[in-house]
Design an enzyme around this catalytic site. Structure first.
Site, short mmCIF file in Angstrom:
data_model
loop_
_atom_site.label_atom_id
_atom_site.label_comp_id
_atom_site.label_asym_id
_atom_site.label_seq_id
_atom_site.Cartn_x
_atom_site.Cartn_y
_atom_site.Cartn_z
N MET A 106 43.87 41.08 35.33
CA MET A 106 42.76 40.98 36.25
C MET A 106 43.28 41.21 37.65
SD MET A 106 40.59 37.58 37.35
CE MET A 106 41.22 36.55 36.12
N PRO A 107 42.98 42.34 38.27
CA PRO A 107 43.41 42.59 39.64
C PRO A 107 42.64 41.70 40.62
CG PRO A 107 42.88 44.64 38.52
CD PRO A 107 42.40 43.54 37.66
N THR A 108 43.38 41.16 41.58
CA THR A 108 42.79 40.38 42.66
C THR A 108 43.21 41.01 43.98
OG1 THR A 108 42.86 38.35 41.36
CG2 THR A 108 42.61 38.11 43.74
N ASP A 145 38.62 40.92 41.10
CA ASP A 145 38.25 39.91 42.09
C ASP A 145 38.61 40.40 43.47
OD1 ASP A 145 37.34 37.92 40.29
OD2 ASP A 145 39.40 37.33 39.87
#
Length: 62
Positions: free
Chosen positions: A1-3, A40
Site C-alpha cells: 500500500m503506497p503512502t 493513501d
C-alpha cells in the site's frame, strides 16, 4: 500500500487539495500498478511561521 506524504504551506483550497490527491493517486496507479483504494495520501498544512527557506521565515517575507 503506497503512502504519499505531502507537506504544503497553508492556504490551499479544499478543491486544490482534492485535485492534488486525485492526480497523485492516478500517478501511483499508472506507475506502480496499485489499486486506487490502496493509495493513501496524507496532507500536512504547515503555517508560514513554521516554514523557513534560506534562513528566513515565510511569515516574514514580503
Amino acid at each position: 500500500m503506497p503512502t504519499i506524504r505531502v507537506e504544503l504551506m497553508e492556504g490551499r483550497t479544499p478543491e486544490q487539495k482534492k485535485n492534488l490527491v486525485k492526480a497523485l493517486t492516478q500517478a501511483v496507479v499508472e506507475t506502480l500498478g496499485s489499486q486506487p483504494a490502496s493509495v493513501d495520501v496524507l496532507l500536512y498544512d504547515i503555517k508560514r511561521s513554521d516554514w523557513a527557506t534560506g534562513g528566513e521565515l515565510w511569515s516574514e517575507k514580503k
